[in-house]
Scaffold this motif. Structure first.
Motif, short mmCIF file in Angstrom:
data_model
loop_
_atom_site.label_atom_id
_atom_site.label_comp_id
_atom_site.label_asym_id
_atom_site.label_seq_id
_atom_site.Cartn_x
_atom_site.Cartn_y
_atom_site.Cartn_z
N GLY A 296 0.91 -1.32 0.03
CA GLY A 296 0.10 -0.06 0.08
C GLY A 296 0.88 1.24 -0.20
O GLY A 296 0.33 2.31 0.48
N LEU A 297 1.95 0.86 -0.45
CA LEU A 297 2.80 2.32 -0.38
C LEU A 297 3.36 2.67 -2.02
O LEU A 297 3.08 1.89 -2.86
CB LEU A 297 4.17 1.92 0.44
CG LEU A 297 3.89 1.55 1.67
CD1 LEU A 297 5.34 0.95 2.39
CD2 LEU A 297 3.58 2.66 2.71
N ALA A 298 3.95 3.65 -2.12
CA ALA A 298 4.42 4.24 -3.55
C ALA A 298 5.82 4.50 -3.32
O ALA A 298 6.21 5.27 -2.35
CB ALA A 298 3.68 5.27 -4.13
N ALA A 299 6.45 4.04 -4.18
CA ALA A 299 8.08 4.39 -4.02
C ALA A 299 8.37 4.37 -5.73
O ALA A 299 8.29 3.44 -6.57
CB ALA A 299 8.89 3.50 -3.43
N LYS A 300 9.20 5.61 -6.02
CA LYS A 300 9.24 5.76 -7.50
C LYS A 300 10.95 6.13 -7.78
O LYS A 300 11.49 6.53 -6.93
CB LYS A 300 8.70 6.93 -8.09
CG LYS A 300 7.05 6.74 -8.13
CD LYS A 300 6.29 7.89 -8.55
CE LYS A 300 4.70 7.83 -8.40
NZ LYS A 300 4.03 8.99 -9.13
#
Length: 470
Positions: free
Chosen positions: A71-75
């Motif tokens: 449920g996380l976002a890492a770009k």
């Protein structure tokens, strides 16, 4: 003859040597330690600790790449190999300084330089400051071991690496060949694969991590293959030709077919050689393939001369060396008149083994095949990670725990694990074996919920047809 300068001199300051020195000092002995390179030895500076720092970086990188599953976002995530190596070296440096502090705290005198025996209990230490002659009532050899080279292609630090080169690589490999699938080889294969390197592992035996239980080996090979590592078992590297831009490897596969493949770099992980040459022991000890023969407390054939750790027969593990160091120090103290200390020989059947790849591998005691070969009638229990709530919550539902019991007595003969954090879990079974536990006691033990350790309980229950959650 003048009185000895020390009660004990320890040659080598790895996890066997420095622990032996501390324990001897705790027992009131006057102790000196000799080290030619770095306090803490290979394990702390170039092995156990810095590799785990690198593997931790790779693990976090893996999680960041799969952030969406949590449920996380890492770009724009990338692995900075130079920064990973720097952190690893900083960790090793911190612990090296810690060993120096422990030497001062315990009043152990450190002599930096190359130590060579001039007799059973005397040695000369040579450094850039000159020569220093030391004597003692007892000497403990803790000189460790080093990587074994491929006979046809010794490591050059450029294209062909040992573990030391792999920890401080001059560049990031593009295509990496790992020769050997023991703990060292598999850990580096896992690390480099996780940071985006194309990795091939070649193992001459029929399965990877061949000292582990066969079911664990099979599961790990499947997991690593799924991650993108090419695994070749029953295969051998016949030749390596080093060029300016890479290495041409001639490999014979399990069917006997030979082919040549190009790699940017090669890691040789085919075992170790003991550091027993040129230290003055030739007429003082008995040897076995270069390793020093010892009795259960570390005595060599020569009175006053002891040996521990990787320069003695295996298993070649840091924690084994530390316990041998304690046993030898206590035996020496008793020989010197301390009747309050009661040394205990190390029981090798209770030494856990850990491999810190992804997924991790850990074990203690007999494999199922070994137990059967020794004539035991066995009961075997298994429990998968997918049946454990904590494993599912962690996103680590791959793996299993296996326990092997004597069917007649209920004795725990062995335990084998593959999956997340099993290198921490294994100690529960190791304590159980030390206390000579039975299946009944393990069944009656309360395991906290929710934890991965509940799988240990369930595996025991399964061996007796009583598993609850699967």
């Amino acid at each position: 003859m003048a009185d000895p300068q020390y009660d004990v001199i320890v040659l080598g300051s790895g996890p066997g040597g420095y622990v032996a020195a501390i324990r001897a000092a705790q027992l009131g002995l006057k102790v000196g330690i000799v080290e030619r390179e770095n306090l803490g030895g290979i394990c702390l500076n170039w092995g156990c600790i810095p590799t785990k720092a690198m593997l931790r970086s790779a693990e976090i990188f893996h999680y960041m790449q799969h952030a969406g599953e949590f449920g996380l976002a890492a770009k724009e995530i990338e692995a900075d190999l130079a920064a990973i190596v720097k952190r690893s070296r900083d960790v090793a440096g911190q612990l090296n300084r810690g060993v120096g502090h422990l030497m001062k705290k315990n009043k152990v005198t450190v002599h930096m330089g190359e130590g060579v025996l001039t007799g059973p209990t005397a040695l000369t230490v040579t450094s850039d400051k000159g020569e220093e002659k030391l004597t003692a009532k007892h000497v403990i050899l803790a000189t460790g071991a080093r990587a074994r080279d491929l006979p046809f292609a010794p490591a050059d630090g450029k294209r062909i690496w040992t573990y030391r080169h792999a920890m401080t690589p001059p560049e990031k490999p593009s295509r990496l060949l790992v020769v050997g699938s023991g703990a060292i080889g598999i850990e580096f294969a896992s690390f480099y694969n996780d940071i985006g390197v194309e990795v091939t592992v070649v193992e001459m035996l029929e399965r990877i991590v061949p000292v582990e239980d066969a079911e664990v080996s099979a599961f790990l090979e499947k997991a690593l293959t799924k991650q993108g590592i090419k695994v070749m078992t029953g295969a051998g590297v016949e030749d390596l030709k080093v060029g300016a831009k890479g290495v041409a490897a001639t490999i014979k596969d399990s069917s006997g077919n030979t082919s040549t493949a190009e790699f940017s770099h090669v890691i040789s992980a085919i075992g170790i050689r003991p550091n027993t040459e040129n230290i003055g022991i030739d007429d003082l000890v008995e040897m076995d393939r270069g390793f020093i023969r010892i009795d259960p407390l570390g005595r060599t054939k020569t009175r006053g001369l002891w040996a521990i750790g990787d320069c003695t027969p295996g298993p070649w593990l840091a924690h084994k060396a530390s316990h041998e160091g304690v046993a030898a120090a206590e035996a020496i103290a008793r020989e010197l008149g301390n009747n309050e200390v009661h040394p205990h020989a190390l029981d090798r059947s209770r030494i856990p083994a850990c491999t810190y790849c992804r997924p991790q591998v850990a074990s203690v005691g007999l494999t199922e095949a070994q137990a059967l070969a020794e004539g035991h009638e066995v009961k075997v229990g298994r429990f998968p990670f997918i049946g454990n709530g904590k494993a599912i919550a962690l996103g680590e539902a791959e793996g299993f725990i296996k326990t092997v019991f004597d069917a007649k007595t209920g004795e725990l003969l062995g335990a084998h694990m593959v999956g997340a954090e099993v290198t921490e879990l294994i100690q529960g079974y190791t304590v159980g074996k030390t206390l000579e536990t039975t299946e009944e006691e393990l069944m009656q033990t309360v395991f906290p919920h929710p934890t991965l350790s509940e799988m240990m309980h369930e595996s025991v229950l399964d061996a007796y047809g009583r598993a609850i959650h699967f």
